[in-house]
Design an enzyme around this catalytic site. Structure first.
Site, PDB file in Angstrom:
ATOM      1  NE  ARG A  54      -2.582  -3.188   7.241  1.00 50.60           N
ATOM      2  CZ  ARG A  54      -2.536  -2.785   5.987  1.00 50.60           C
ATOM      3  NH1 ARG A  54      -3.462  -3.155   5.124  1.00 50.60           N
ATOM      4  NH2 ARG A  54      -1.580  -1.987   5.556  1.00 50.60           N
TER       5      ARG A  54
ATOM      6  CE1 TYR B 273       1.362  -8.128  11.536  1.00 52.08           C
ATOM      7  CE2 TYR B 273      -0.615  -7.314  10.451  1.00 52.08           C
ATOM      8  CZ  TYR B 273       0.652  -7.101  10.946  1.00 52.08           C
ATOM      9  OH  TYR B 273       1.219  -5.860  10.865  1.00 52.08           O
ATOM     10  N   GLY B 274      -1.603  -8.957  13.927  1.00 49.79           N
ATOM     11  CA  GLY B 274      -2.202  -7.775  14.552  1.00 49.79           C
ATOM     12  C   GLY B 274      -3.248  -7.048  13.724  1.00 49.79           C
ATOM     13  N   GLY B 275      -2.867  -6.613  12.522  1.00 52.31           N
ATOM     14  CA  GLY B 275      -3.784  -5.818  11.701  1.00 52.31           C
ATOM     15  C   GLY B 275      -5.059  -6.569  11.349  1.00 52.31           C
TER      16      GLY B 275
ATOM     17  CE  LYS C 161      -3.519   0.088  10.132  1.00 56.10           C
ATOM     18  NZ  LYS C 161      -3.114   1.501   9.992  1.00 56.10           N
TER      19      LYS C 161
ATOM     20  CG  HIS D  99      -3.782   5.286   7.701  1.00 59.83           C
ATOM     21  ND1 HIS D  99      -3.130   4.720   6.629  1.00 59.83           N
ATOM     22  CD2 HIS D  99      -3.208   4.739   8.802  1.00 59.83           C
ATOM     23  CE1 HIS D  99      -2.209   3.879   7.060  1.00 59.83           C
ATOM     24  NE2 HIS D  99      -2.229   3.876   8.371  1.00 59.83           N
TER      25      HIS D  99
ATOM     26  CB  SER E  40       1.384   1.126   5.265  1.00 62.09           C
ATOM     27  OG  SER E  40       0.008   1.143   5.536  1.00 62.09           O
ATOM     28  CB  ALA E  41       6.072   1.100   4.860  1.00 63.32           C
ATOM     29  CB  CYS E  42       5.470   6.870   4.169  1.00 66.46           C
ATOM     30  SG  CYS E  42       5.315   6.385   2.456  1.00 66.46           S
TER      31      CYS E  42
ATOM     32  CE  LYS F 263      -0.121   7.114   9.848  1.00 67.55           C
ATOM     33  NZ  LYS F 263      -0.167   5.794   9.192  1.00 67.55           N
TER      34      LYS F 263
ATOM     35  CG  ASN G 297      10.437   6.629  12.072  1.00 69.75           C
ATOM     36  OD1 ASN G 297      10.241   5.876  13.022  1.00 69.75           O
ATOM     37  ND2 ASN G 297      11.143   6.272  11.014  1.00 69.75           N
TER      38      ASN G 297
ATOM     39  CG  ASP H 256      -1.780   3.622  12.301  1.00 70.70           C
ATOM     40  OD1 ASP H 256      -1.214   3.905  11.233  1.00 70.70           O
ATOM     41  OD2 ASP H 256      -2.529   2.625  12.420  1.00 70.70           O
TER      42      ASP H 256
ATOM     43  CG  ASN I 230       4.375  -5.962   8.744  1.00 71.03           C
ATOM     44  OD1 ASN I 230       4.454  -4.773   9.059  1.00 71.03           O
ATOM     45  ND2 ASN I 230       3.228  -6.619   8.779  1.00 71.03           N
TER      46      ASN I 230
ATOM     47  NE  ARG J 113       3.624  -3.940  11.890  1.00 69.86           N
ATOM     48  CZ  ARG J 113       2.919  -2.938  11.366  1.00 69.86           C
ATOM     49  NH1 ARG J 113       2.514  -1.940  12.118  1.00 69.86           N
ATOM     50  NH2 ARG J 113       2.634  -2.914  10.085  1.00 69.86           N
TER      51      ARG J 113
ATOM     52  CD  GLU K  82      18.235  18.135  10.527  1.00 67.76           C
ATOM     53  OE1 GLU K  82      17.801  19.302  10.630  1.00 67.76           O
ATOM     54  OE2 GLU K  82      19.248  17.709  11.139  1.00 67.76           O
ATOM     55  CG  ASN K  83      11.150  15.232   8.026  1.00 66.77           C
ATOM     56  OD1 ASN K  83      11.880  15.607   7.110  1.00 66.77           O
ATOM     57  ND2 ASN K  83      10.811  13.963   8.192  1.00 66.77           N
TER      58      ASN K  83
HETATM   59  C1  OXD Z   1      -0.382  -0.057   8.551  1.00 66.10           C
HETATM   60  C2  OXD Z   1      -0.206  -0.212  10.018  1.00 66.10           C
HETATM   61  O1  OXD Z   1      -0.188  -1.030   7.803  1.00 66.10           O
HETATM   62  O2  OXD Z   1      -0.349   0.811  10.695  1.00 66.10           O
HETATM   63  O3  OXD Z   1      -0.706   1.048   8.103  1.00 66.10           O
HETATM   64  O4  OXD Z   1       0.011  -1.332  10.497  1.00 66.10           O
HETATM   65 MN    MN Z   2      -1.186   2.431   9.629  1.00 61.75          MN
END
Ligand code: OXD
Ligand code: MN
Length: 596
Positions: A71, A199-201, A208, A228, A249-251, A253, A255, A278, A374, A376, A502-503
């Site tokens: 993005r 690109y997708g986003g 988004k 989000h 993003s990238a934390c 979600k 998973n 998402d 990034n 996908r 474990e979360n």
């Molecule tokens: C983001 C996505 O960047 O979901 O948050 O692609």
């Molecule tokens: Mn996202």
């Protein structure tokens, strides 16, 4: 043949065709036969490569241009009459300027190409949550991705009828020139124009652009919320309770949305159900609770780092009918990515189109990346082994808890509960992540990402916080609000918490608290689990890890307040007074703790 009864829609398609002058116009009906035809055409034009049909049935490979792989926030604008409407965190352009600049690029951009008209529904067709969009695009890749990510075709046109409302989404690759790339949102016109990117986003406009930026604008006007957030259910003894969770993003979600109960908790018979990974649209239900719906129909997930440990359900989801973008393409027509599953192919072509072998190095002597970080996968949500049986229920699912989280090495404990709704909104508004070495800026620097919506809120974020406060007063039985941090480190820089499946141990405590159970201590920052409140059965944490994970250090929090103050001040008079009250109350609570 599609059946179109909507005069305004037809007129708009003609209007766009006059600007972009495509060779042909194709109305997308959503049929299997059409899918096959588009796949064949995409392959013939070199835009798609079919993967090994035995190992990856129905899967395709696609590669975007090297300068078009993420993005582009600096080229993303909200175009409103009044500049104030977009606030200090969005790029603004006047609608006249936006339309005019983009029109220049769009003029004749589809000569030699087909214009596809994709009617799509965000949310199950006909659900009270759902919104309809129509995307006009010159990209077969976009049509095939939208087919996975949303519900498309004749059924949507039928729902739209003769005069239904829809978001006008126009996308053209134009000549994919980064200097002529613009992602423009016109919330006052229910319109999105995206040019110069595939690109997708930037190009799958339902995601988004519509489901967050335009939807957040509509949601404020109409009294609901577009967030989000992932949505997941935890089932025990035949009863399922649901949470929504927002992380930058990238934390992780995707998973978390698909976690598998850990070995140590197997005896409890817990089941996890994925509803979305998402985006969540939230409305007050007839029972006075907050209900959530996933407006999407697929997952557009980051490939690198996805493996059977981090996300076994995602690995199973992408075995068929999946489009892989910018990963490594093996010469044996396999796909592979860094920190992925199984051995890499002996040789292949990397995301940049360069020959690749496992021992190849880049110009700095580091291993040559097979997949872009990034890169996908686009996969149908229905293929996920943990997909909730009711994930498409038009009523949505009732939410027991809202969870916010960031990536903090220090400061934030593993989990805590807000004192009330407004305090929870304060927690959401102060979500932050430390930059990792991969991002621009200095390592360890704090990036505030309120409610994980910083790049996705379609209007002034000060007013968005106000909307959150107002919603609290409108929900008779509001969910409780929590903050989690899976990323706290010890003095040696090692993660204290194992994360992944474990979360679920933390989710259990959160749900217990939401039910009015679960043990907690009141601290200046909120309710923390007591030492024995989180079930650690079968988990070998190092000695003292739990103490460190739950430690609240008032001095560190006092330092954090300085950063929050600077951040809040950006919003001037638009920042709700309730958030300043929360800020001052926290400051006082911390002070009495320090001096006590
Ligand atoms: C983001 C996505 O960047 O979901 O948050 O692609
Ligand atoms: Mn996202």
């Amino acid at each position: 043949m599609v059946n179109i009864k909507h005069a305004k829609l037809k007129a708009w398609v003609d209007e766009v065709a006059n600007i972009c002058t495509p060779d042909a116009i194709v109305w997308v009906d959503g049929s299997e036969e059409e899918k096959k035809r588009l796949e064949r055409r995409g392959v013939a034009r070199g835009q798609l490569i079919p993967l090994d049909a035995g190992k990856y049935p129905g899967c395709f490979y696609s590669r975007s241009k090297a300068n078009d792989v993420a993005r582009t926030e600096h080229l993303t604008y909200i175009c409103t009459k009044d500049k104030e409407a977009v606030g200090p965190t969005n790029n603004w352009m006047s609608p006249e300027e936006g339309y005019q600049k983009a029109r220049e690029i769009l003029k004749g951009s589809m000569v030699g190409h087909t214009l596809y008209v994709i009617p799509f529904s965000m949310g199950p067709i006909g659900s009270p949550f759902s919104k309809i969009g129509v995307e006009l695009t010159d990209s077969i890749y976009v049509v095939l991705n939208m087919r996975i990510m949303t519900r498309i075709g004749q059924a949507v046109l039928d729902q739209l009828g003769t005069d239904g409302e829809f978001v006008k989404c126009l996308h053209s690759k134009a000549d994919l020139d980064v200097n002529k790339r613009m992602i423009l949102h016109f919330p006052e016109d229910n319109t999105i124009w995206s040019v110069g990117s595939a690109y997708g986003g930037n190009a799958l406009l339902g995601k988004k652009c519509l489901a967050l930026r335009i939807a957040s604008w509509q949601a404020r006007k109409e009294g609901w919320m577009a967030e989000h957030m992932l949505i997941l259910g935890v089932e025990q003894n035949g009863k399922t309770e649901y949470v929504v969770a927002a992380f930058p993003s990238a934390c992780g979600k995707t998973n978390l949305a698909m976690i598998v109960p850990p070995e140590g908790l197997k005896g409890k018979g817990l089941k996890i159900w994925t509803v979305g990974d998402d985006i969540a649209w939230l409305r007050v239900g007839p029972d006075g609770r907050l209900w959530a719906c996933n407006p999407e129909a697929g997952f557009f997930g980051v490939a690198p780092g996805t493996n059977s440990k981090s996300n076994p359900n995602a690995i199973k989801t992408v075995q068929k009918n999946t489009i892989f973008t910018n990963v490594l393409l093996g010469d044996d027509l396999s796909v592979w990515w860094e920190d992925g599953e199984g051995a890499p192919p002996a040789s292949g072509t990397n995301w940049e189109g360069r020959p690749w072998k496992p021992d190849f190095k880049d110009k700095n002597g580091r291993p040559l990346l097979g997949a872009h970080p990034n890169s996908r996968f686009t996969a149908p949500a229905g293929q996920c082994p943990s997909i909730a049986p009711n994930w498409e229920d038009p009523k949505g699912v009732p939410i027991s808890a809202v969870i916010f989280g960031g990536r903090r090495e220090r400061l934030a404990p593993l989990v805590f509960e807000s004192l009330d709704w407004n305090h929870g909104v304060y927690l959401g508004s102060t979500v932050a992540s430390e930059r990792t070495a991969a991002a621009e800026g200095s390592v360890g620097e704090i990036r505030r990402d309120p409610m994980a919506m910083l790049p996705f809120c379609g209007y002034n974020m000060g007013e968005y916080f106000g909307h959150w406060i107002e919603m609290g007063a409108k929900i008779p039985k509001p969910p409780k609000i929590f903050h989690v941090n899976w990323f706290r480190k010890d003095a040696n820089g090692k993660f204290l918490w194992p994360g992944y499946g474990e979360n679920l141990r933390v989710l259990e405590w959160i749900l217990a608290r939401a039910r009015g159970e679960g043990k907690a201590d009141k601290t200046p920052i909120g309710y923390l689990p007591t030492k024995d409140a989180i079930d650690l059965t079968g988990l070998n944490l190092t000695a003292g890890a739990m103490d460190q994970l739950l430690a609240v250090k008032p001095e560190e929090w006092a330092g954090e307040l300085d950063g929050v103050k600077t951040f809040f001040e950006k919003f001037g008079a638009q920042l709700p007074k309730e958030l300043w009250s929360q800020f001052n109350a926290l400051k006082d609570r911390l002070k009495s703790k320090v001096t006590a």
